[in-house]
Design a protein around this motif. Structure first.
Motif, PDB file in Angstrom:
ATOM      1  N   TYR A 196      -8.569   5.243   0.511  1.00 44.73           N
ATOM      2  CA  TYR A 196      -8.991   5.789   1.804  1.00 44.73           C
ATOM      3  C   TYR A 196      -8.632   7.271   1.823  1.00 44.73           C
ATOM      4  O   TYR A 196      -7.574   7.663   1.311  1.00 44.73           O
ATOM      5  N   TYR A 197      -9.494   8.066   2.443  1.00 42.88           N
ATOM      6  CA  TYR A 197      -9.270   9.510   2.495  1.00 42.88           C
ATOM      7  C   TYR A 197      -9.585  10.057   3.877  1.00 42.88           C
ATOM      8  O   TYR A 197     -10.468   9.565   4.573  1.00 42.88           O
TER       9      TYR A 197
ATOM     10  N   ALA B 275       0.850  -1.194   0.000  1.00 41.80           N
ATOM     11  CA  ALA B 275       0.000   0.000   0.000  1.00 41.80           C
ATOM     12  C   ALA B 275       0.880   1.237   0.000  1.00 41.80           C
ATOM     13  O   ALA B 275       2.038   1.186   0.425  1.00 41.80           O
ATOM     14  N   MET B 276       0.320   2.329  -0.471  1.00 43.06           N
ATOM     15  CA  MET B 276       1.031   3.610  -0.413  1.00 43.06           C
ATOM     16  C   MET B 276       0.073   4.684   0.051  1.00 43.06           C
ATOM     17  O   MET B 276      -1.140   4.594  -0.151  1.00 43.06           O
ATOM     18  N   GLY B 277       0.629   5.688   0.670  1.00 44.16           N
ATOM     19  CA  GLY B 277      -0.203   6.750   1.199  1.00 44.16           C
ATOM     20  C   GLY B 277       0.433   8.110   1.030  1.00 44.16           C
ATOM     21  O   GLY B 277       1.623   8.224   0.730  1.00 44.16           O
ATOM     22  N   TRP B 278      -0.382   9.124   1.222  1.00 47.16           N
ATOM     23  CA  TRP B 278       0.072  10.511   1.247  1.00 47.16           C
ATOM     24  C   TRP B 278      -0.248  11.105   2.615  1.00 47.16           C
ATOM     25  O   TRP B 278      -1.356  10.915   3.142  1.00 47.16           O
TER      26      TRP B 278
ATOM     27  N   PHE C  12      -2.593  12.295   8.019  1.00 44.40           N
ATOM     28  CA  PHE C  12      -2.996  11.401   6.941  1.00 44.40           C
ATOM     29  C   PHE C  12      -3.848  12.146   5.921  1.00 44.40           C
ATOM     30  O   PHE C  12      -4.729  12.932   6.289  1.00 44.40           O
ATOM     31  N   VAL C  13      -3.596  11.878   4.639  1.00 38.86           N
ATOM     32  CA  VAL C  13      -4.371  12.488   3.561  1.00 38.86           C
ATOM     33  C   VAL C  13      -5.138  11.424   2.784  1.00 38.86           C
ATOM     34  O   VAL C  13      -6.358  11.494   2.647  1.00 38.86           O
ATOM     35  N   ALA C  14      -4.417  10.433   2.259  1.00 41.22           N
ATOM     36  CA  ALA C  14      -5.059   9.410   1.433  1.00 41.22           C
ATOM     37  C   ALA C  14      -4.145   8.197   1.345  1.00 41.22           C
ATOM     38  O   ALA C  14      -2.933   8.314   1.530  1.00 41.22           O
ATOM     39  N   ALA C  15      -4.740   7.054   1.042  1.00 40.90           N
ATOM     40  CA  ALA C  15      -3.964   5.830   0.875  1.00 40.90           C
ATOM     41  C   ALA C  15      -4.622   4.948  -0.171  1.00 40.90           C
ATOM     42  O   ALA C  15      -5.830   5.069  -0.435  1.00 40.90           O
ATOM     43  N   ILE C  16      -3.826   4.075  -0.755  1.00 42.26           N
ATOM     44  CA  ILE C  16      -4.323   3.153  -1.773  1.00 42.26           C
ATOM     45  C   ILE C  16      -3.620   1.823  -1.603  1.00 42.26           C
ATOM     46  O   ILE C  16      -2.405   1.776  -1.379  1.00 42.26           O
ATOM     47  N   THR C  17      -4.371   0.734  -1.687  1.00 45.06           N
ATOM     48  CA  THR C  17      -3.759  -0.583  -1.619  1.00 45.06           C
ATOM     49  C   THR C  17      -3.297  -0.992  -3.008  1.00 45.06           C
ATOM     50  O   THR C  17      -3.888  -0.595  -4.007  1.00 45.06           O
TER      51      THR C  17
END
Length: 127
Positions: A59-60, A33-36, A47-52
């Protein structure tokens, strides 16, 4: 090891748009997964957003939901953050991060869950 390099941050007027990019290199096959996240001086990383990576779940945070979109390009090992309707309160250093462990029990909203981080890119929104 995974290396992350962000780009795309700049000065923009309120109401404008920006697209941030995060290019991953190294052991990219280990990424789950990666996130911003973003951070302003004197405050914790937010936390801003993440994606698997496999199922492409996103996710936001409530503060960006409906305005920001996270996406990924597996072929380029790159994650993007499309930011629309920018507000002065979006001003921050934006960091991308990667998880290389199993994500089953992770929220992906905590900075401590991420294993690798980029150096950040500055986004400044003027009013």
């Amino acid at each position: 090891q995974v290396q992350l390099v962000e780009s795309g941050g700049e000065l923009v007027q309120a109401g404008g748009s920006l697209r941030l990019s995060c290019a991953a290199s190294g052991r990219t096959r280990s990424i789950s997964a990666m996130g911003w996240f973003r951070q302003v001086p004197g405050k914790e990383r937010e936390f801003v957003a993440a994606i698997t990576w496999s199922s492409v779940n996103t996710y936001y945070s409530d503060s960006v939901k409906g305005r920001f979109t996270i996406s990924r390009d597996n072929a380029k090992n790159t994650v993007y953050l499309e930011m629309n309707s920018l507000k002065p309160e979006d001003t921050a250093a934006y960091y991308c991060a990667a998880v290389v462990s199993r994500i089953g029990a992770l929220s992906l909203a905590r900075a401590s869950e991420y294993d690798y981080w980029g150096q950040g890119t500055q986004v400044t929104v003027s009013s």
